[in-house]
Design a protein around this motif. Structure first.
Motif, PDB file in Angstrom:
ATOM      1  N   VAL A  54       0.851  -1.192   0.000  1.00 26.74           N
ATOM      2  CA  VAL A  54       0.000   0.000   0.000  1.00 26.74           C
ATOM      3  C   VAL A  54       0.886   1.241   0.000  1.00 26.74           C
ATOM      4  CG1 VAL A  54      -1.927  -1.129   1.188  1.00 26.74           C
ATOM      5  CG2 VAL A  54      -0.164   0.042   2.523  1.00 26.74           C
ATOM      6  N   LEU A  93      -9.766   3.233   0.787  1.00 28.84           N
ATOM      7  CA  LEU A  93      -9.162   2.736  -0.440  1.00 28.84           C
ATOM      8  C   LEU A  93      -9.446   3.701  -1.586  1.00 28.84           C
ATOM      9  CD1 LEU A  93      -7.679   0.519  -1.995  1.00 28.84           C
ATOM     10  CD2 LEU A  93      -9.862  -0.692  -2.222  1.00 28.84           C
ATOM     11  N   PRO A 139      -9.958  -6.826  -2.561  1.00 29.74           N
ATOM     12  CA  PRO A 139      -9.895  -5.962  -1.372  1.00 29.74           C
ATOM     13  C   PRO A 139     -11.170  -6.068  -0.542  1.00 29.74           C
ATOM     14  CG  PRO A 139     -10.317  -4.658  -3.349  1.00 29.74           C
ATOM     15  CD  PRO A 139     -10.194  -6.072  -3.799  1.00 29.74           C
ATOM     16  N   PHE A 154       1.837  -4.369  -8.400  1.00 34.33           N
ATOM     17  CA  PHE A 154       0.831  -3.339  -8.145  1.00 34.33           C
ATOM     18  C   PHE A 154       0.954  -2.905  -6.685  1.00 34.33           C
ATOM     19  CE2 PHE A 154      -0.891  -7.297  -6.731  1.00 34.33           C
ATOM     20  CZ  PHE A 154      -1.487  -6.963  -5.520  1.00 34.33           C
ATOM     21  N   THR A 155       0.312  -1.806  -6.359  1.00 32.27           N
ATOM     22  CA  THR A 155       0.156  -1.398  -4.963  1.00 32.27           C
ATOM     23  C   THR A 155      -1.185  -0.671  -4.831  1.00 32.27           C
ATOM     24  OG1 THR A 155       1.086  -0.127  -3.118  1.00 32.27           O
ATOM     25  CG2 THR A 155       1.409   0.774  -5.316  1.00 32.27           C
ATOM     26  N   PHE A 156      -1.889  -0.956  -3.752  1.00 32.03           N
ATOM     27  CA  PHE A 156      -3.121  -0.228  -3.481  1.00 32.03           C
ATOM     28  C   PHE A 156      -2.772   1.162  -2.953  1.00 32.03           C
ATOM     29  CE2 PHE A 156      -4.941  -4.574  -3.062  1.00 32.03           C
ATOM     30  CZ  PHE A 156      -5.947  -4.442  -4.019  1.00 32.03           C
ATOM     31  N   PHE A 212     -10.685  -2.302  -9.436  1.00 29.49           N
ATOM     32  CA  PHE A 212     -10.802  -3.270  -8.348  1.00 29.49           C
ATOM     33  C   PHE A 212     -12.268  -3.320  -7.907  1.00 29.49           C
ATOM     34  CE2 PHE A 212      -9.781   0.869  -6.604  1.00 29.49           C
ATOM     35  CZ  PHE A 212     -10.737   1.046  -5.619  1.00 29.49           C
ATOM     36  N   LEU A 220      -5.714  -8.726  -9.344  1.00 33.83           N
ATOM     37  CA  LEU A 220      -5.485  -8.197  -8.002  1.00 33.83           C
ATOM     38  C   LEU A 220      -6.071  -9.110  -6.933  1.00 33.83           C
ATOM     39  CD1 LEU A 220      -6.561  -4.501  -8.650  1.00 33.83           C
ATOM     40  CD2 LEU A 220      -4.219  -5.378  -8.565  1.00 33.83           C
ATOM     41  N   VAL A 226      -5.632   1.822  -7.277  1.00 33.15           N
ATOM     42  CA  VAL A 226      -4.506   0.900  -7.410  1.00 33.15           C
ATOM     43  C   VAL A 226      -3.550   1.459  -8.463  1.00 33.15           C
ATOM     44  CG1 VAL A 226      -5.691  -0.508  -9.152  1.00 33.15           C
ATOM     45  CG2 VAL A 226      -3.855  -1.520  -7.798  1.00 33.15           C
TER      46      VAL A 226
END
Length: 387
Positions: free
Chosen positions: A249, A280, A332, A270-272, A308, A329, A283
């Motif tokens: 993240v 949130l 979440p 990837f990173t949120f 997402f 992904l 991404v």
């Protein structure tokens, strides 16, 4: 001497607004227990408290008042009066409290509407299907406006499709009315679908009390483990029970360099993007982030994507597979305000199908003598049921 205890050493509390399911096979003591909860049977020992009043210490008029004002019952075989109309049956509990006729009929009609029987008020029970008759029984219990409902195998006489409809109805009504419900059943799937918590009985004794997930993933002994062995785990386990703490993240203010660093450290593509309040945002994928770094950009503007599909923590695992298959992904998990609670990688989702019962304790599952639920003599019982 020669006496079998139908219920023994049972102790539990039921919280306000909870559906507490008592589950067990025939002869486990379920019916004896619920008859004690409304004062039809008196335990030989122990207490049963309703709003801090021990009902084993009262009787006569006080006990009748408690049944009229505090505790309603829904029976397995409907218990409707065949010579009364649907409306009159639904109003019966209020009639016993001497509520004026027009008032009680209006209240009964209100709850018949609640359970989907508007327009059936003037029919008689023999003109209704089994499911409709049970709806009348539920409307009668609700019309009494008691805080507590006792439901003794209320849906077991119905065919599977109607039974499922009645379970849906009960959950919908509970969402609106927030009653305290003690529900008796011999059906494990029904127990796990309805119960906020479940007490599993065997030979009159409690084997385990817990949520459906707790019983499924951490059975107290071999008996419970064998009982739940064939349960469809994906219908009981939820996103909350299988999610992991999100590690990849970055905050929106971190910029593309921070995003690239996090992805490198976590060996992720990837990173949120998560705001300071854990909400949130989106991404960021590796290639756009690396390109932004090469171009000398200092913000994530233009590279944050919304590809997402977050889920509620109470989403059944069975409902996550399609989402997981359609996205690269992890799924979440967010709360009602959009805060990121966890993520569910595909490998974790698949692992949830495996055997998670490694924490169970051992106990011989060999059956001793099985008591009948009708044993009315010499019952040795301790019950604490604060509703």
């Amino acid at each position: 001497m020669g006496v079998t205890a139908a219920v023994a050493d049972v102790s539990f509390e039921v919280d306000e607004g909870e559906i507490f399911v008592v589950m067990g096979l025939s002869g486990s003591g379920k019916s004896t227990l619920i008859r004690m909860l409304n004062g039809l049977l008196e335990p030989t020992d122990g207490s049963i408290e309703v709003d801090e009043v021990d009902i084993t210490a009262i009787g006569g008029k006080d006990l009748r008042r408690l049944r009229q004002e505090k505790v309603s019952m829904v029976f397995q075989h409907f218990a409707l009066f065949p010579h009364r109309t649907v409306l009159e049956n639904a109003a019966y509990g209020l009639e016993t409290r001497n509520v004026p006729k027009q008032e009680r009929l209006a209240k009964a009609k209100e709850f018949l509407d609640y359970v989907g029987l508007a327009g059936w008020e003037d029919r008689y029970p023999d003109q209704l299907s089994g499911g409709m008759q049970q709806r009348v029984g539920i409307a009668r219990a609700l019309a009494a406006e008691t805080d507590i409902l006792l439901m003794d195998e209320a849906f077991s006489a119905l065919d599977p499709l109607i039974r499922r409809e009645m379970q849906d109805l009960l959950l919908d009504l509970q969402g609106e009315l927030n009653k305290t419900i003690v529900f008796i059943t011999h059906d494990l799937n029904e127990a796990m679908r309805l119960g906020d918590r479940i007490a599993m009985l065997r030979n009159g004794r409690v084997m385990q009390i817990g949520t459906a997930e707790e019983i499924l993933t951490d059975p107290a002994n071999d008996y419970v483990a064998q009982f739940v062995a064939d349960v469809d785990r994906t219908r009981v386990l939820t996103a909350r029970s299988v999610m992991e703490t999100p590690i990849a993240v970055v905050e929106p203010s971190g910029g593309p360099r921070a995003a690239v660093r996090v992805m490198r450290e976590q060996q992720a593509s990837f990173t949120f993007v998560v705001a300071k309040d854990r909400r949130l945002v989106g991404v960021v994928f590796a290639e756009p982030a690396a390109k932004a770094v090469r171009e000398g950009k200092n913000t994530l503007d233009g590279i944050v994507e919304d590809g997402f599909h977050p889920v509620d923590p109470d989403t059944a695992v069975a409902d996550l597979f399609t989402l997981s298959a359609e996205s690269p992904l992890p799924v979440p998990v967010t709360d009602g305000s959009g805060k990121l609670l966890g993520v569910i990688p595909r490998v974790t989702l698949l692992a949830a199908l495996g055997n998670l019962n490694g924490n169970g304790h051992t106990e011989s599952t060999e059956e001793a003598g099985t008591p009948t639920e009708e044993d009315g003599t010499g019952v040795s019982t301790e019950v604490n049921a604060d509703a």
